[in-house]
Design a protein around this motif. Sequence first.
Motif, PDB file in Angstrom:
ATOM      1  N   SER A   1      33.930  40.427  52.548  1.00 46.60           N
ATOM      2  CA  SER A   1      35.272  39.894  52.314  1.00 46.60           C
ATOM      3  C   SER A   1      35.253  38.763  51.287  1.00 46.60           C
TER       4      SER A   1
ATOM      5  N   ALA B   1      38.214  42.436  60.213  1.00 46.08           N
ATOM      6  CA  ALA B   1      36.993  43.206  59.924  1.00 46.08           C
ATOM      7  C   ALA B   1      35.865  42.793  60.867  1.00 46.08           C
TER       8      ALA B   1
ATOM      9  N   MET C   1      37.711  46.710  50.916  1.00 49.87           N
ATOM     10  CA  MET C   1      38.186  45.323  50.839  1.00 49.87           C
ATOM     11  C   MET C   1      38.613  44.956  49.427  1.00 49.87           C
TER      12      MET C   1
END
Length: 215
Positions: A30, A97, A210
């Motif tokens: 991320s 996530a 992502m």
Amino acid sequence: YDTTPGCTVGLNDDFVSSARLDNLSMFYSSIEALCNACAGDEILIVAGFNHEEVGSVTSTGAASGFVPAFIERLYQEIGKSRSDFLRACSNSFVLSADLSHGYHPNYPDKTDPVLKNILNAGPVIKYNYSQSYATDTESTSQIILLCKKQNFDYQKNVNHSEVRGGSTIGPKISSLLGCHCVDIGVAVLAMHSIREFGGCKDFYQMYGLMNAFFN
């Protein structure tokens, strides 16, 4: 404490074996995706928290008031009103996530008999109708459309009805902000063990997803 470095294993290096895949792998992906993002007027945020495994009800956990307070202060700094802040929260979308349990052939009774999450078969969208996961119909449809647009595989997960499962920070964040959220992650074996085991293709596709999400 495993001091052996992480490594790829398998006939074609198809798998990764490492300590602490849960959840450093999703946080790393991320942060990398955020750094690669080409945002317009949107405000993109990556948040990581302490104490997820013990309920998140702490001053630095996901159930604290930190995220809404941070976003509201951010809106004040750029000259926006509280009404703007509240509208932004309801229009936001959270990707929660966290890793998921993969199907282990030695323990088939631990997995739903229909939805068996296989390693290297794509990211896993997680459902729980007691709301231990925040995924709903609208958030699912959006993330599946994104997967199809990027030609990424995806799987679906529900816990075996006779096996108690855990939760994530997704329901906590989405309820605090009043926004849509999807719980998604990569299937691994031996989660929370000293060394965990997952599929390289899954981690690569989750990283790509992502990137697409932020863009």
